[in-house]
Design a protein around this motif. Sequence first.
Motif, mmCIF file in Angstrom:
data_model
loop_
_atom_site.group_PDB
_atom_site.id
_atom_site.type_symbol
_atom_site.label_atom_id
_atom_site.label_comp_id
_atom_site.label_asym_id
_atom_site.label_seq_id
_atom_site.Cartn_x
_atom_site.Cartn_y
_atom_site.Cartn_z
ATOM 1 N N THR A 143 5.042 5.608 53.484
ATOM 2 C CA THR A 143 3.950 6.562 53.298
ATOM 3 C C THR A 143 2.678 5.787 52.967
ATOM 4 O OG1 THR A 143 5.506 8.171 52.390
ATOM 5 C CG2 THR A 143 3.165 8.577 51.991
ATOM 6 N N PRO A 144 1.567 6.053 53.663
ATOM 7 C CA PRO A 144 0.325 5.338 53.332
ATOM 8 C C PRO A 144 -0.170 5.688 51.937
ATOM 9 C CG PRO A 144 -0.089 7.079 54.936
ATOM 10 C CD PRO A 144 1.389 7.005 54.778
ATOM 11 N N ASN A 145 -0.824 4.725 51.272
ATOM 12 C CA ASN A 145 -1.421 5.005 49.959
ATOM 13 C C ASN A 145 -2.608 5.950 50.085
ATOM 14 O OD1 ASN A 145 -0.416 1.862 49.640
ATOM 15 N ND2 ASN A 145 -0.031 3.107 47.843
ATOM 16 N N SER A 146 -3.312 5.842 51.212
ATOM 17 C CA SER A 146 -4.427 6.751 51.479
ATOM 18 C C SER A 146 -4.612 6.862 52.982
ATOM 19 C CB SER A 146 -5.714 6.256 50.815
ATOM 20 O OG SER A 146 -6.081 4.979 51.304
ATOM 21 N N ARG A 165 -4.264 3.178 54.660
ATOM 22 C CA ARG A 165 -4.218 1.972 53.815
ATOM 23 C C ARG A 165 -2.842 1.898 53.177
ATOM 24 N NH1 ARG A 165 -7.923 -1.204 50.634
ATOM 25 N NH2 ARG A 165 -7.023 -1.861 48.643
ATOM 26 N N LYS A 166 -2.261 0.708 53.188
ATOM 27 C CA LYS A 166 -0.973 0.525 52.541
ATOM 28 C C LYS A 166 -1.000 -0.763 51.737
ATOM 29 C CE LYS A 166 3.267 1.492 51.510
ATOM 30 N NZ LYS A 166 3.564 2.678 50.706
ATOM 31 N N GLU A 167 -0.657 -0.639 50.474
ATOM 32 C CA GLU A 167 -0.583 -1.821 49.611
ATOM 33 C C GLU A 167 0.756 -1.856 48.904
ATOM 34 O OE1 GLU A 167 -2.906 -0.263 45.662
ATOM 35 O OE2 GLU A 167 -4.165 -0.917 47.344
ATOM 36 N N ILE A 198 -2.525 -6.064 50.001
ATOM 37 C CA ILE A 198 -2.959 -5.053 50.966
ATOM 38 C C ILE A 198 -2.412 -5.436 52.336
ATOM 39 C CG2 ILE A 198 -4.929 -3.942 52.075
ATOM 40 C CD1 ILE A 198 -6.535 -4.590 49.519
ATOM 41 N N LYS A 218 -1.438 -6.801 43.609
ATOM 42 C CA LYS A 218 -1.455 -5.957 44.800
ATOM 43 C C LYS A 218 -1.632 -6.794 46.059
ATOM 44 C CE LYS A 218 -3.221 -1.745 42.654
ATOM 45 N NZ LYS A 218 -4.347 -0.770 42.598
ATOM 46 N N LYS A 221 3.142 -3.804 45.655
ATOM 47 C CA LYS A 221 3.150 -4.621 44.438
ATOM 48 C C LYS A 221 4.093 -5.783 44.657
ATOM 49 C CE LYS A 221 3.615 -2.723 40.425
ATOM 50 N NZ LYS A 221 4.168 -1.863 39.346
ATOM 51 N N ASP A 235 -5.392 -2.056 55.988
ATOM 52 C CA ASP A 235 -6.641 -1.764 55.279
ATOM 53 C C ASP A 235 -7.598 -0.935 56.136
ATOM 54 O OD1 ASP A 235 -8.720 -1.755 53.494
ATOM 55 O OD2 ASP A 235 -9.168 -3.894 53.639
#
Length: 328
Positions: free
Chosen positions: A77-80, A10-12, A40, A38, A14, A43
Motif C-alpha cells: 500500500t502506498p504511503n501517499s 510514494r512508498k517508504e 524512500i 526511512k 523503515k 517518490d
Amino acid sequence: MPIIEVKNIRKEFKIPKKKENLSKFKQKLGIFYREWEKKIAVDDISFEIEQGEFVGYIGANGAGKSTTIKMLTGILTPNSGTIKIMNYEPSKDRIKYTQNIGVVFGQRKNLIYDIPIKDSYGIFRTIYDIPKDVFKERLNNLVKTMEIENIMEVPYRKLSLGEQMRAEIVSCFLHNPKIVFLDEPTIGLDVYAKHKIREFLKKINKEDNVTIILTTHDTLDIEELAKRIILIDEGKKMFDGTLNEFKKINSSKKKIEVFCKEKPIDFLNKNSFISAWDDNELKLTINIEKTNNFKDIIIKIIEEIDFIDIKIEDESLEEMIKRIYKKE
C-alpha cells in the motif's frame, strides 16, 4: 478513460541504521537496541496507461520498479498518493481486483513445486472459477502457443528454467486477465526461451488487447515488445514516452565499424578519433553532438581506406540507459 491511473504515489520503508552510523555505546547494545531510518523507494510517481498498451517499466537495481509493481498489484500500500485500476484500489479491493489481473515475478513461483504443471493449472481453474469448457479451450491454445505440450505431466521441479517460465506465463493468462504485470520474466533464460516468451507476449497483446506492464533489465525485451517506456531512477520518474522519443532525446553517439583488408597505418596515424583497431576491424565512436563533420569523417574513410565493408549504427538502448544511470 485510462485503465490504470497512478497519482503521486510514494512508498517508504523503515530500515535499520547501519552500525557505523551509531555511537559506540549503541553499537554495543545492538542485540537489544535498534535505531531505524526511512528509505524512500518510490517518490511522487504519476502516470496513466490505456487499455491494450505494452509498457516497459525500467530502472537500475533499487530504483523502485518492483516496489511500484507490488503497489499496482495490491501487495503493498502506498504511503501517499492514489492508484486506481479498472475502478479498483488494488490494496483495498484485492479479492475482486486479482480476478482481473495476472502476475509473474521472475524469481517467485506461482506453480506448485512437486506436482505436474497440468494439476497446478487445474487448481488455477478452481481459484478463478473458470468454466470447464472455456478452461480446456484456453489452456490448449496457450500450451500450444508456448510449446509446452510435452511437459504437462512433468513435475515443476524437474523442468528447466526456460520451461518453468513458459509454464508460469501460461498460468498467468489462464483466466483471461485484462492486465498483466511481468517482473523480470526472462531473467536467466536462454535465447530460445526468451524468443518464445517475446513472441507469445506480442501475440496475446495484439489479439486479446491485454494491457502489459513489463519490468526488465534486458533491453532487447524492451525494444522488441514495448512501444512506450517509463524510466525511473532512485524512486523518481525520469522519462515517460515512446521508445522512439527516448532514443531521439538520448542518442548522442554513432558507431562506425570498418572491416579492412589490411591495417590502414597512415589513416590511424593521422586521425586521433579512432576508438579501436582489432583483427582487421576499425571501430569508431563519434559523439554527434560535439562533431559537426560526421559526413566528412565518412567521406575520409571511403577515400583513404581499402575496406571490405562498413557499418554505421546508433548507440544501443542499453548504452543510453547506462549513461542515465551514471548521471552522464
